[in-house]
Scaffold this motif. Structure first.
Motif, PDB file in Angstrom:
ATOM      1  N   THR A  86      -2.321   4.310   5.854  1.00 52.32           N
ATOM      2  CA  THR A  86      -3.511   3.470   6.033  1.00 52.32           C
ATOM      3  C   THR A  86      -3.753   2.519   4.877  1.00 52.32           C
ATOM      4  O   THR A  86      -4.544   1.588   5.003  1.00 52.32           O
ATOM      5  CB  THR A  86      -4.784   4.342   6.188  1.00 52.32           C
ATOM      6  OG1 THR A  86      -5.018   5.014   4.943  1.00 52.32           O
ATOM      7  CG2 THR A  86      -4.627   5.368   7.300  1.00 52.32           C
ATOM      8  N   GLY A  87      -3.091   2.759   3.747  1.00 54.82           N
ATOM      9  CA  GLY A  87      -3.350   1.933   2.585  1.00 54.82           C
ATOM     10  C   GLY A  87      -4.686   2.233   1.928  1.00 54.82           C
ATOM     11  O   GLY A  87      -5.201   1.448   1.137  1.00 54.82           O
ATOM     12  N   ALA A  88      -5.263   3.384   2.264  1.00 52.13           N
ATOM     13  CA  ALA A  88      -6.561   3.767   1.693  1.00 52.13           C
ATOM     14  C   ALA A  88      -6.424   3.998   0.190  1.00 52.13           C
ATOM     15  O   ALA A  88      -5.325   4.278  -0.306  1.00 52.13           O
ATOM     16  CB  ALA A  88      -7.063   5.040   2.352  1.00 52.13           C
TER      17      ALA A  88
ATOM     18  N   SER B  89       4.174   1.607   7.034  1.00 54.34           N
ATOM     19  CA  SER B  89       3.109   1.738   6.045  1.00 54.34           C
ATOM     20  C   SER B  89       2.172   0.539   6.171  1.00 54.34           C
ATOM     21  O   SER B  89       2.491  -0.443   6.844  1.00 54.34           O
ATOM     22  CB  SER B  89       3.706   1.763   4.632  1.00 54.34           C
ATOM     23  OG  SER B  89       4.147   0.456   4.293  1.00 54.34           O
ATOM     24  N   ALA B  90       1.044   0.642   5.453  1.00 54.87           N
ATOM     25  CA  ALA B  90       0.085  -0.464   5.468  1.00 54.87           C
ATOM     26  C   ALA B  90       0.753  -1.736   4.958  1.00 54.87           C
ATOM     27  O   ALA B  90       0.367  -2.837   5.335  1.00 54.87           O
ATOM     28  CB  ALA B  90      -1.123  -0.102   4.614  1.00 54.87           C
ATOM     29  N   LYS B  91       1.760  -1.585   4.102  1.00 51.56           N
ATOM     30  CA  LYS B  91       2.441  -2.763   3.550  1.00 51.56           C
ATOM     31  C   LYS B  91       3.601  -3.223   4.429  1.00 51.56           C
ATOM     32  O   LYS B  91       4.296  -4.173   4.110  1.00 51.56           O
ATOM     33  CB  LYS B  91       2.950  -2.452   2.138  1.00 51.56           C
ATOM     34  CG  LYS B  91       1.816  -2.335   1.126  1.00 51.56           C
ATOM     35  CD  LYS B  91       2.359  -1.890  -0.226  1.00 51.56           C
ATOM     36  CE  LYS B  91       1.229  -1.556  -1.183  1.00 51.56           C
ATOM     37  NZ  LYS B  91       1.623  -0.543  -2.173  1.00 51.56           N
ATOM     38  N   GLY B  92       3.859  -2.497   5.500  1.00 51.15           N
ATOM     39  CA  GLY B  92       4.871  -2.970   6.440  1.00 51.15           C
ATOM     40  C   GLY B  92       6.244  -2.314   6.326  1.00 51.15           C
ATOM     41  O   GLY B  92       7.152  -2.653   7.061  1.00 51.15           O
ATOM     42  N   SER B  93       6.400  -1.367   5.401  1.00 50.01           N
ATOM     43  CA  SER B  93       7.721  -0.739   5.283  1.00 50.01           C
ATOM     44  C   SER B  93       7.834   0.480   6.198  1.00 50.01           C
ATOM     45  O   SER B  93       6.831   1.105   6.541  1.00 50.01           O
ATOM     46  CB  SER B  93       7.993  -0.353   3.824  1.00 50.01           C
ATOM     47  OG  SER B  93       6.974   0.507   3.378  1.00 50.01           O
ATOM     48  N   PHE B  94       9.052   0.817   6.555  1.00 51.27           N
ATOM     49  CA  PHE B  94       9.310   1.919   7.482  1.00 51.27           C
ATOM     50  C   PHE B  94       8.890   3.268   6.878  1.00 51.27           C
ATOM     51  O   PHE B  94       9.195   3.554   5.719  1.00 51.27           O
ATOM     52  CB  PHE B  94      10.808   1.951   7.828  1.00 51.27           C
ATOM     53  CG  PHE B  94      11.222   3.197   8.554  1.00 51.27           C
ATOM     54  CD1 PHE B  94      10.944   3.349   9.916  1.00 51.27           C
ATOM     55  CD2 PHE B  94      11.855   4.245   7.876  1.00 51.27           C
ATOM     56  CE1 PHE B  94      11.316   4.510  10.588  1.00 51.27           C
ATOM     57  CE2 PHE B  94      12.218   5.405   8.541  1.00 51.27           C
ATOM     58  CZ  PHE B  94      11.959   5.544   9.897  1.00 51.27           C
ATOM     59  N   ILE B  95       8.206   4.094   7.701  1.00 50.07           N
ATOM     60  CA  ILE B  95       7.882   5.446   7.235  1.00 50.07           C
ATOM     61  C   ILE B  95       8.569   6.500   8.091  1.00 50.07           C
ATOM     62  O   ILE B  95       9.206   7.403   7.567  1.00 50.07           O
ATOM     63  CB  ILE B  95       6.353   5.720   7.256  1.00 50.07           C
ATOM     64  CG1 ILE B  95       5.630   4.771   6.307  1.00 50.07           C
ATOM     65  CG2 ILE B  95       6.075   7.162   6.866  1.00 50.07           C
ATOM     66  CD1 ILE B  95       4.139   5.002   6.249  1.00 50.07           C
TER      67      ILE B  95
END
Lengths: 280, 483
Positions: free
Chosen positions: A97-99, A32-38
């Protein structure tokens, strides 16, 4: 709070209307945009590409033959299915994307509208780009645009959904079949869009979606002898020369586009001219 | 009983008095003829007579031609209104019509094609191409979907030896109508009509540098293709060279059109009008000695009429008159060069070696010059070299089929996709077959017809883009939405 554990989705490839894993067994990690696994999407191999091209070639005859009205309705059906699942796409765009929600909503809306726009082109492109040619003799002579065959494409990294739609729709609306590599950083939209395709009466093999690394797959696409056209819009400009040189082996038609335009449909069509004598 | 009367043809030679060939030519750069440094001979392939000496352009000459074309583009041609540009094209068309016989005789001497073809096909069509494109010059905003009204700039154009002046017209007319300027290189063995065309440009008072003609061989062509001052490349020739060009321009912003090889299928269904089809087969493969990229070189016969068609074809082929190209009764002229003849001999030998059966029309070939009798191979399979490779000569490979779908599949089983023919008296079958054939031009119940209004060009490895009609025009205008 519920203690229920989520059922997570395995992201796989989409080849010939089914969802196989890559034959190579390779995956890569999307965060994710925050760095966690998706997710661990597939890192498609050369063999996966070959399988997808075989499926696309087999599907071409039938899809090419489908009436323009039918193709238009199927593209419109894609828009309907996407509209019905907009929440899922909005969530995935935000996750990867963290949009902002508003921005993600806008991209999904534009994607639906873009599909509708291209759907309407199916039964108009021929009358605008074909011709009745007034030859100097007793012949009936006309030129019609036809689909080119199997087209490969590299979808742009961003926007991952709208960019993908802008690649898929103009290529298939004329009767081509397609093997497209999704955005490498944000492949979730593409793999979920495969589920939209699977429920939209698009015949198996017409759209095949791979995930993986463009620097690895693009040269394989360029040198594949059974691919007729190649949309490299999603490929860095500095890579274009190498891809064009490699594609020269079977004189692939290779284009990159700046906008959505009917010229984008025509780029992957061939003009066929037919002569017939007039007489008693 | 009376003895049957035999009607022999008396010879009917065209006079060559109308042409005056200089012993040596230079290049046409910036509106003037400039002397060349090195020269090579150009011969009449029907007699091996040396007609003249042609200059071999090197880097200096190509640079000068590109510079002249750029200057003409920036200072004159791109600034002129379409209406005025068009008038120059009309002038050129008219002068070509006025000097048509001179062009025809010169073409036949230099190329070896029958005078009847240069007189009735090549030259009138070349003039028609200028006339057609002249009218486009002030109507570019109507050129259709996906095109702007903006030219590329300087076009580098490389043309083949099979239709020398006609290929020049296909290239130069649309380039000029759209506001591009030109550096053109005719084929090594057929430069004379291009040099005569340079005189036409002078007579038409075309501004200096709008058309530049440099002569030479493949090395000159490579200098044009790789020249950084050229914005667009248009090439007609072999698929092999087409691929080299595609690779050469891959790292440049040059726009490219390619008209390349073919291995066209000519499909005869069992309900075809057989006598007409036989004429179409002959026209398809023996027109211009088979030196035609779109020649119907694979005859695909429905099995139940194969024997009848072949029998009639052999009778018809025995009547083909091969010989002096300057004779107005000649049907098939000389092979254009010694090299091309060697290639035809090599490929037909492969046909024998791979087990196909050869039959050649009984005819006497002249002792001097380059000649090959009209020939058919039967018992050809799809794997044979003579079914897959372009022979570019008067050689027909015959295959058969049972079901219509099998006929189409065989027709499409080729990396080429330039043209195809289909013969049937049933309308729905014709339309079905034309729809199935993966080729840019499909002739139904006819073959080898050309017109400036009619787009021409191939699918797959037969090239990129079209020439002629609105589609051909757009190749000389910048695209919309492309990078």
């Amino acid at each position: 709070m519920s203690n229920r554990i989520d059922v997570k989705k395995t992201y796989k490839l989409f080849i010939n209307g089914v969802f196989p894993r890559t034959e190579s067994g390779r995956t890569y990690e999307v965060k994710s945009a925050k760095g966690s696994f998706i997710a661990n999407p597939c890192l498609a191999s050369r063999k996966d590409l070959k399988d997808a091209v075989v499926a696309a070639r087999a599907a071409h005859h039938g899809w090419n033959k489908a009436t323009a009205y039918n193709k238009g309705q199927i593209l419109y059906r894609l828009a309907e299915m996407l509209e019905g699942r907009r929440a899922q796409f909005v969530d995935e765009i935000i996750a990867v994307t963290g949009a902002t929600k508003a921005k993600a909503e806008k991209e999904v809306s534009e994607s639906v509208d873009r599909l509708v726009w291209y759907a309407g082109w199916s039964d108009k492109i021929s009358s605008l780009s074909g011709a009745l040619n007034p030859v100097a003799g007793p012949y009936y002579n006309f030129t019609i645009p036809e689909s080119m065959g199997v087209v490969a494409a590299i979808a742009p990294e961003t926007p991952s959904l709208l960019g993908l739609i802008d690649v898929i729709a103009p290529i298939i609306v004329s009767g081509n079949t397609l093997v497209v590599l999704a955005s490498s950083k944000a492949p979730l939209s593409a793999m979920s869009f495969a589920e939209v395709i699977a429920t939209s009466d698009v015949p198996a093999g017409v759209i095949n979606i791979l995930t993986g690394m463009k620097d690895e797959i693009a040269p394989w696409m360029a040198s594949h002898m059974d691919i007729d056209g190649f949309d490299i819009t999603g490929l860095a400009t500095k890579k274009h020369a190498e891809i064009r040189a490699s594609g020269a082996e079977n004189l692939k038609r290779i284009f990159a586009f700046k906008s959505h335009d009917p010229a984008r449909i025509l780029a992957f069509m061939e003009a066929k001219t037919v002569w017939h004598p007039i007489g008693l | 009983m009376e003895t049957p009367v035999s009607f022999d043809y008396a010879s009917a030679p065209e006079s060559r008095a109308i042409v005056s060939i200089k012993p040596k030519y230079g290049h046409f750069i910036a509106g003037k003829f400039v002397a060349g440094s090195k020269h090579f001979p150009t011969i009449n392939p029907a007699t091996e007579e040396v007609l003249s000496h042609i200059a071999l352009a090197g880097k200096a000459e190509v640079d000068a031609a590109v510079k002249a074309a750029r200057k003409a583009y920036t200072t004159t041609w791109s600034k002129m209104s379409g209406k005025e540009r068009g008038k120059y094209l009309f002038r050129i068309a008219r002068i070509m019509q006025e000097r048509a016989r001179e062009f025809a005789v010169l073409e036949t001497l230099d190329n070896g094609k029958p005078i009847r073809e240069s007189r009735d096909v090549d030259i009138p069509l070349a003039a028609a191409h200028f006339f057609y494109h002249a009218g486009w010059a002030d109507k570019l905003e109507f050129a259709g979907l996906g095109t702007s009204t903006k030219p590329h700039g300087v076009a580098g154009q490389i043309i083949p030896w099979n239709f020398p002046l006609l290929m020049l017209a296909w290239k130069v007319a649309p380039a000029l109508a759209t506001g591009n300027t030109v550096v053109l290189k005719p084929a090594e063995s057929t430069s004379l009509t291009a040099l005569l065309f340079a005189e036409v440009c002078q007579q038409a008072e075309l501004p200096a540098g709008v058309v530049n003609i440099v002569t030479g061989d493949g090395s000159t062509g490579a200098l044009i293709v790789n020249h950084p001052g050229i914005d667009k490349i248009a090439f007609t020739g072999s698929t092999e060279v087409g691929k080299i060009i595609a690779r050469a321009v891959a790292s440049t912003p040059k726009s490219v059109t390619l008209e390349l090889g073919g291995k066209a299928a000519n499909i005869i269904f069992d309900d075809a009008a057989i006598d007409e089809a036989v004429e179409g087969i002959v026209n398809g493969i023996f027109f211009n000695q088979g030196h035609v990229c779109c020649a119907g070189s694979r005859l695909i016969l429905q099995e139940n009429v194969a024997d009848e068609v072949l029998e009639k074809l052999k009778v018809r082929m025995a009547k083909i008159r091969i010989g002096d190209p300057m004779d107005k009764n000649t049907d098939v002229g000389a092979i254009n060069s010694k090299e091309q003849l060697a290639k035809i001999i090599e490929l037909t030998a492969a046909g024998d070696a791979e087990g196909a059966q050869r039959w050649s029309a009984p005819c006497e070939l002249p002792s001097k010059g380059f000649w090959f009798a009209p020939t058919i191979f039967t018992g050809v399979t799809q794997a044979h070299r003579i079914a897959r490779e372009e022979i570019f000569g008067p050689v027909l490979s015959v295959l058969t089929f049972r079901t219509p779908q099998e006929g189409i599949d065989k027709a499409n089983n080729t990396p080429f996709g330039l043209s195809a023919g289909v013969w049937s008296e049933k309308g729905s079958r014709i339309l079905w077959a034309t729809q199935q054939l993966r080729a840019g031009v499909v002739w139904a119940n006819t073959f080898n017809k050309f017109d400036p209004t009619s787009p021409f060009g191939g699918y797959k490895e037969s090239g990129w883009g079209r020439e002629g009609g609105r589609h051909g025009l757009s190749a000389y205008l910048k695209g919309v939405g492309h990078e």
